[in-house]
Design an enzyme around this catalytic site. Structure first.
Site, PDB file in Angstrom:
ATOM      1  CD  GLU A 168      -4.617   5.992  -3.307  1.00 60.16           C
ATOM      2  OE1 GLU A 168      -3.615   5.305  -3.548  1.00 60.16           O
ATOM      3  OE2 GLU A 168      -5.280   6.583  -4.199  1.00 60.16           O
ATOM      4  CD  GLU A 348      -3.975   1.009  -4.381  1.00 62.09           C
ATOM      5  OE1 GLU A 348      -3.516   1.785  -5.267  1.00 62.09           O
ATOM      6  OE2 GLU A 348      -5.125   1.099  -3.937  1.00 62.09           O
TER       7      GLU A 348
END
Length: 438
Positions: A168, A348
């Site tokens: 991320e 995720e």
């Protein structure tokens, strides 16, 4: 249609995910250096419950128990991250063999149980000494990260099934360098955009260097992405949604898969646009073996009042995020259509709810439904021809949830942070049952 495991290919990766700072604890044990999150936690008011990662889930010492937990779920894959300051305390210079020994024993135990290892090199816990030199805003960090990645790949690259460079980068750049609500707590759009560029550049440099080792290990990057809708039909909201999509998705995906930054976003950024050198974007646009997608919810854009997700009528998690499984299907299909990644992995996916342990049971029906419905949404994308090859639930267990401290619980496994007692929630039992049935 009720989706079962046999609707997925036999080689599909089913896993759970964690990250080093959130679970390991042992913040200064065996030669580990401080990370930017150790420093950030010491700043008053930055962490909701004034906690830190000093102890977390004590995974550094309780890892054998946690390996058994992972095995008991019936997953065939585990996504975890390495703590850079644990294996190289200053982010440059000497390696810390005690830190490498910890990961060696963890990997060996999971190898023995036939569980694939999916390693992330940077899940946000940058060595503080590198931040003292400018962190991701300083171009020199790209060389430091590349040396770190190469050393880890040299030691473990033939034992793990994949290596992710960064988790991320949007969160690191925007929450860490623009909004300042995550480490290192800087508030500068210009620095944020330069950090973003260096994160992507170091990704490309690291992939080049690791591949020079002759590894066949899958290599890629993980992005947090979501569909973004205008909050209304107002042309201003429509334009705002297009711009937000550019800042959150296209800025990263266009660079990684097309070797360019989207012109509308660069024009919007103006003087804050990232400064690059000749060849940078070609280096960024390396061939990724996989693209990891972290998906939690969809987003709305509005030029007026912030969009109220509660008005959709859908369930809202303890983070205030709307539960919207179809957004995952839509996102995966869009990425496949617009960018054609070789492989897409859901790296995720999960939800925080106010769990209660009652007589040894955590009846987390909302999380169970969330996981079930997002697995079905993943399958819906595959039916439409999207090459999805993995699903990792976030997270294996309750942990240190960054600026939220220990107040938000995402785990399939409940952790009593006073006793460190682990208890499988009903969602974990469902996941285990799902994986055992074909």
């Amino acid at each position: 249609m009720t989706v079962s495991r046999d609707h997925f290919p036999q080689d599909f990766k089913w896993g759970v995910a964690t990250s080093s700072f959130q679970i390991e604890g042992a913040h200064d044990s065996d030669g580990k250096g401080p990370s930017i999150w150790d420093t950030f936690c010491d700043i008053e008011g930055k962490i909701a419950d004034a906690s830190n990662g000093h102890v977390a889930c004590e995974h550094y010492t309780r890892w054998p128990e946690d390996v058994e937990l992972i095995t008991s779920l019936g997953v065939n894959a585990y996504r975890f991250s390495m703590s850079w300051p644990r294996v190289q305390p200053d982010g440059q210079g000497a390696w810390n063999e005690a830190g490498f020994a910890f990961y060696d024993q963890l990997i060996a135990a999971l190898e023995k149980r036939g569980i694939e290892l999916h390693l992330t090199l940077n899940h946000w816990d940058l060595p503080q000494s590198l931040q003292d030199q400018g962190g991701w805003d300083n171009r020199e960090i790209c060389a430091h990260f590349t040396r770190y990645a190469t050393e880890v790949a040299r030691r473990f690259g033939r034992r793990v099934h994949s290596i992710c460079t960064h988790n991320e980068p949007w969160v690191i750049a925007i929450l860490g360098y623009e909004q300042g609500i995550f480490a290192p707590g800087i508030q500068s759009r210009k620095q944020a955009m330069q950090a973003m560029h260096h994160l992507l550049l170091s990704h490309g440099m690291a992939l080049q260097a690791m591949r020079e080792l002759g590894l066949t290990t899958a290599m890629g990057i993980v992005l947090n992405l979501s569909p973004i809708y205008p909050a209304s039909d107002d042309p201003q909201d429509v334009a705002k949604a297009r711009l937000d999509d550019g800042l959150i998705l296209r800025l990263y995906m266009d660079a990684l898969y097309k070797g360019v930054y989207p012109q509308d976003v660069i024009e919007h950024l103006g003087a804050d646009a990232p400064q690059s050198q000749p060849g940078d974007l070609a280096t960024i646009a390396q061939n990724n073996d996989f693209l990891g997608v972290n998906y939690y919810t969809r987003n709305f854009s509005s030029c007026g009042n912030p969009w109220d997700v509660a008005s959709t009528g859908n369930t809202v998690t303890d983070m205030g995020w709307e539960v919207y499984p179809h957004g995952l299907t839509e996102l995966l299909c869009r990425l496949h259509h617009d960018y054609q990644p070789k492989r897409l992995w859901v790296t995720e996916n999960g939800a925080a709810f106010k769990d209660q342990l009652v007589n040894g049971v955590v009846d987390d029906a909302q999380r169970l439904a969330y996981i079930r419905d997002h697995i079905a949404a993943t399958h819906d994308a595959m039916v439409q021809g999207v090459p999805v090859g993995a699903y990792f639930a976030w997270s294996l267990m309750d942990n240190f949830e960054w600026a939220s401290g220990y107040a938000k619980r995402f785990g399939l496994v409940h952790v009593d942070f006073e006793t460190q007692q682990r208890t499988l929630k009903n969602s974990a039992l469902w996941y285990r049952n799902f994986l055992s049935r074909t």
